[in-house]
Design an enzyme around this catalytic site. Structure first.
Site, PDB file in Angstrom:
ATOM      1  N   GLU A 107       1.002  -1.163  -0.024  1.00 37.08           N
ATOM      2  CA  GLU A 107       0.153   0.024   0.127  1.00 37.08           C
ATOM      3  C   GLU A 107       1.012   1.204  -0.086  1.00 37.08           C
ATOM      4  O   GLU A 107       2.182   1.331   0.455  1.00 37.08           O
ATOM      5  CB  GLU A 107      -0.860  -0.024   1.099  1.00 37.08           C
ATOM      6  CG  GLU A 107      -2.251  -0.480   1.299  1.00 37.08           C
ATOM      7  CD  GLU A 107      -3.174   0.620   0.320  1.00 37.08           C
ATOM      8  OE1 GLU A 107      -2.626   1.445  -0.411  1.00 37.08           O
ATOM      9  OE2 GLU A 107      -4.329   0.546   0.463  1.00 37.08           O
ATOM     10  N   ASP A 108       0.164   2.217  -0.495  1.00 37.78           N
ATOM     11  CA  ASP A 108       0.917   3.667  -0.433  1.00 37.78           C
ATOM     12  C   ASP A 108       0.977   4.199   1.056  1.00 37.78           C
ATOM     13  O   ASP A 108       1.840   4.634   1.622  1.00 37.78           O
ATOM     14  CB  ASP A 108       0.546   4.557  -1.516  1.00 37.78           C
ATOM     15  CG  ASP A 108      -0.878   4.788  -1.399  1.00 37.78           C
ATOM     16  OD1 ASP A 108      -1.864   4.175  -0.582  1.00 37.78           O
ATOM     17  OD2 ASP A 108      -1.475   5.675  -2.250  1.00 37.78           O
ATOM     18  N   ASP A 111      -4.642   5.394   6.251  1.00 37.88           N
ATOM     19  CA  ASP A 111      -5.060   6.490   6.970  1.00 37.88           C
ATOM     20  C   ASP A 111      -6.114   6.035   7.914  1.00 37.88           C
ATOM     21  O   ASP A 111      -5.765   5.815   8.940  1.00 37.88           O
ATOM     22  CB  ASP A 111      -5.486   7.477   5.576  1.00 37.88           C
ATOM     23  CG  ASP A 111      -6.037   8.577   6.197  1.00 37.88           C
ATOM     24  OD1 ASP A 111      -6.038   9.256   7.209  1.00 37.88           O
ATOM     25  OD2 ASP A 111      -6.874   9.515   5.303  1.00 37.88           O
ATOM     26  N   PHE A 160      -2.412  15.835   4.537  1.00 38.09           N
ATOM     27  CA  PHE A 160      -2.771  15.326   3.293  1.00 38.09           C
ATOM     28  C   PHE A 160      -1.194  15.375   2.506  1.00 38.09           C
ATOM     29  O   PHE A 160      -0.699  16.499   2.524  1.00 38.09           O
ATOM     30  CB  PHE A 160      -3.566  16.099   2.555  1.00 38.09           C
ATOM     31  CG  PHE A 160      -4.301  15.209   1.280  1.00 38.09           C
ATOM     32  CD1 PHE A 160      -4.731  13.982   1.294  1.00 38.09           C
ATOM     33  CD2 PHE A 160      -3.501  15.750   0.091  1.00 38.09           C
ATOM     34  CE1 PHE A 160      -5.184  13.413  -0.015  1.00 38.09           C
ATOM     35  CE2 PHE A 160      -3.839  15.132  -1.146  1.00 38.09           C
ATOM     36  CZ  PHE A 160      -4.710  14.015  -1.109  1.00 38.09           C
ATOM     37  N   ARG A 173       1.820  12.762  -8.926  1.00 41.34           N
ATOM     38  CA  ARG A 173       2.251  11.288  -8.364  1.00 41.34           C
ATOM     39  C   ARG A 173       3.631  11.262  -8.762  1.00 41.34           C
ATOM     40  O   ARG A 173       4.462  10.505  -8.013  1.00 41.34           O
ATOM     41  CB  ARG A 173       1.488  10.449  -9.354  1.00 41.34           C
ATOM     42  CG  ARG A 173       0.285  10.057  -8.912  1.00 41.34           C
ATOM     43  CD  ARG A 173      -0.442   8.835  -9.625  1.00 41.34           C
ATOM     44  NE  ARG A 173      -1.828   8.801  -9.718  1.00 41.34           N
ATOM     45  CZ  ARG A 173      -2.623   8.448  -8.857  1.00 41.34           C
ATOM     46  NH1 ARG A 173      -2.056   7.892  -7.407  1.00 41.34           N
ATOM     47  NH2 ARG A 173      -3.708   8.247  -8.616  1.00 41.34           N
TER      48      ARG A 173
HETATM   49  P1  5GP Z   1      -7.825   5.034   4.038  1.00 39.29           P
HETATM   50  O1  5GP Z   1      -8.810   4.058   3.571  1.00 39.29           O
HETATM   51  O2  5GP Z   1      -6.692   4.136   5.081  1.00 39.29           O
HETATM   52  O3  5GP Z   1      -8.379   6.011   4.856  1.00 39.29           O
HETATM   53  O4  5GP Z   1      -7.152   5.246   2.837  1.00 39.29           O
HETATM   54  C1  5GP Z   1      -6.212   4.586   2.084  1.00 39.29           C
HETATM   55  C2  5GP Z   1      -6.077   5.377   0.455  1.00 39.29           C
HETATM   56  O5  5GP Z   1      -6.569   6.599   0.778  1.00 39.29           O
HETATM   57  C3  5GP Z   1      -4.861   5.420   0.474  1.00 39.29           C
HETATM   58  O6  5GP Z   1      -4.513   4.165  -0.293  1.00 39.29           O
HETATM   59  C4  5GP Z   1      -4.670   6.387  -0.535  1.00 39.29           C
HETATM   60  O7  5GP Z   1      -4.912   6.175  -1.709  1.00 39.29           O
HETATM   61  C5  5GP Z   1      -5.679   7.726  -0.236  1.00 39.29           C
HETATM   62  N1  5GP Z   1      -5.169   8.429   1.148  1.00 39.29           N
HETATM   63  C6  5GP Z   1      -5.034   8.374   2.345  1.00 39.29           C
HETATM   64  N2  5GP Z   1      -4.193   9.490   2.924  1.00 39.29           N
HETATM   65  C7  5GP Z   1      -3.867  10.196   1.963  1.00 39.29           C
HETATM   66  C8  5GP Z   1      -2.776  11.305   1.704  1.00 39.29           C
HETATM   67  O8  5GP Z   1      -2.449  11.825   2.797  1.00 39.29           O
HETATM   68  N3  5GP Z   1      -2.574  11.654   0.417  1.00 39.29           N
HETATM   69  C9  5GP Z   1      -2.773  11.047  -0.613  1.00 39.29           C
HETATM   70  N4  5GP Z   1      -2.445  11.486  -1.763  1.00 39.29           N
HETATM   71  N5  5GP Z   1      -3.916   9.797  -0.571  1.00 39.29           N
HETATM   72  C10 5GP Z   1      -4.230   9.549   0.725  1.00 39.29           C
END
Ligand code: 5GP
Length: 183
Positions: A107-108, A111, A160, A173
């Site tokens: 995963e990137d 959050d 963010f 990106r």
């Molecule tokens: P989660 O479901 O854990 O809230 O979020 C996962 C996805 O939300 C990540 O794979 C990513 O694509 C996006 N995301 C969450 N936080 C960020 C952030 O700070 N920046 C960006 N660009 N994408 C985020």
């Protein structure tokens, strides 16, 4: 080659601050690759890259892994702009079966944890031998659901971020570092 990205003259003008420089990312990815190579020795794990944010991380990580490994991809959506709408949708599924395989989700960023939790639940029903997560970034203060990646590149504050695969409406990106936007 010297790692000079992240120096002020190279930073995109939309970026308020560089949180993790290119050099820091590449050094940490090497460490993660070494650790994964040790932990999965003799196993041929399948790395599942979560599109699109993980592509740069996945490609650098795979090259830092010295054991045999495979790759497959999934795509999920929960974000619109810089806000998560909390509803996760599966956009693209795996090509290959993961039954009996050692699976490592790449995963990137984690959050709220909603995406990862959704993903883990889907993949567990397919009977992998093991299922772990490697995330480049972790925002532990933002969790709405309890999930934990085994391998984490960097824990970051609740901001963010963009760059090294992470976008805002498909922009940024290609920045080689992780940064926080001005606006
Ligand atoms: P989660 O479901 O854990 O809230 O979020 C996962 C996805 O939300 C990540 O794979 C990513 O694509 C996006 N995301 C969450 N936080 C960020 C952030 O700070 N920046 C960006 N660009 N994408 C985020």
């Amino acid at each position: 080659m010297p790692l000079v990205h992240g120096t002020p003259e190279k930073v995109n003008t939309d970026i308020k601050k560089v949180l993790v420089s290119e050099g820091q990312i590449l050094a940490r990815v090497k460490e993660l690759g070494n650790q994964i190579s040790k932990d999965y020795a003799g196993k041929n794990p399948v790395l599942i890259g979560i599109l699109k944010g993980s592509v740069f991380f996945l490609s650098d990580l795979m090259r830092a892994i010295s054991i045999d490994c495979c790759v497959d991809f999934m795509s999920l959506a929960s974000y619109s702009g810089d806000k998560s709408n909390g509803i996760v949708r599966l956009l693209l599924d795996l090509r290959e079966s993961i039954e009996g395989r050692d699976v490592l989700i790449v995963e990137d960023i984690v959050d709220t944890g909603l995406t990862l939790s959704y993903l883990e639940n889907i993949l567990k029903t397919r009977n992998p031998r093991s299922l772990e997560v490697c995330s480049l970034l972790d925002k532990p203060d933002c969790r709405k659901i309890s999930v934990q990646a085994k391998y984490v590149g960097f824990s970051i504050p609740n901001e963010f971020v963009v760059g090294y695969g992470l976008d805002l409406n498909e922009k940024y990106r290609n920045l080689p570092y992780i940064g926080v936007l001005k606006k």
